[in-house]
Design an enzyme around this catalytic site. Structure first.
Site: not given
Length: 240
Positions: A11-13
């Site tokens: 994931f990119d957050v």
């Protein structure tokens, strides 16, 4: 290709799980309230995107919480506002207060039952610790820009993630990179041959908001407008 084909979601957050645009606009309010010219939300975000990406390119080893004060100062200079360094630093500390999207916490709790969950983020460890508390899940891997010494979309960040996961037995084909940002995540995901899932949080808005325009849009294997849509599709696959 199905969601259930993968073992790990990376994931990119910020922009995907954390509503960084709302966090930015709120954090910049002490500055934007002093600006005499009219500023739309998107103008604020686009200016921020420029100075953030530029500063990351010039000082790739600088921690995010120390980089954001420079962004704040550059914005103040562009908009003709005087600010103190203490005001700039306060903005750098605001990341831990940025809100999660309403569906992030429950979606991650569900997905944790089916995947390893891994973070590849452009923030620093202390900032992410505050965000992680809002997301309420134990991630199986947390790879920050502070750990790596560079910022996405640099190849180095994705090379680090792939090398580290490979040691744990998770190969490239096992990974679905899940992100909102075309610039930071989907362009390099294409370059590295990663399957990718676009969480299009800005589907009802024009432009790219707090991220730079990527130019030619990269390809993607899945697209959902929210994390809850991703979860619904995964559940439907299992029912089939």
């Amino acid at each position: 290709m199905k969601l259930s084909d993968f073992k790990a979601l990376t994931f990119d957050v910020y922009g995907t799980l954390i509503d960084w645009e709302s966090g930015m606009v709120a954090g910049l309010k002490p500055l934007t309230d002093k600006v005499s010219q009219p500023l739309t939300r998107d103008k604020i975000l686009e200016a921020h995107a420029y100075y953030e990406s530029t500063t990351q390119r010039w000082t790739p080893a600088q921690k995010y919480s120390e980089l954001l004060p420079v962004v704040y100062r550059r914005l103040a200079e562009e908009w003709g506002v005087e600010v103190t360094w203490e005001e700039c630093q306060a903005y750098g500390f605001s990341v831990r207060q940025w809100p999660a999207f309403d569906d992030s916490r429950s979606a991650l709790a569900y997905l944790k039952q089916h995947y390893k969950l891994v973070v590849l983020t452009n923030t620093d460890n202390l900032s992410f610790q505050g965000s992680n508390a809002r997301l309420g899940v134990h991630f199986d891997g947390i790879y920050t820009a502070e750990d790596i010494g560079s910022y996405k979309p640099a190849d180095r960040n994705f090379d680090y993630m792939l090398e580290t996961l490979a040691r744990q037995g998770i190969q490239k084909g096992d990974i679905l990179h899940t992100a909102e940002s075309m610039f930071h995540d989907h362009v390099p995901a294409n370059k590295h041959g990663l399957a990718n899932c676009w969480i299009y949080r800005r589907h009802s808005k024009e432009g790219f908001g707090a991220t730079m325009n990527p130019g030619d849009l990269p390809s993607y294997d899945f697209r959902f407008n929210s994390m809850s849509d991703l979860v619904a599709t995964h559940k439907a696959e299992l029912e089939e």
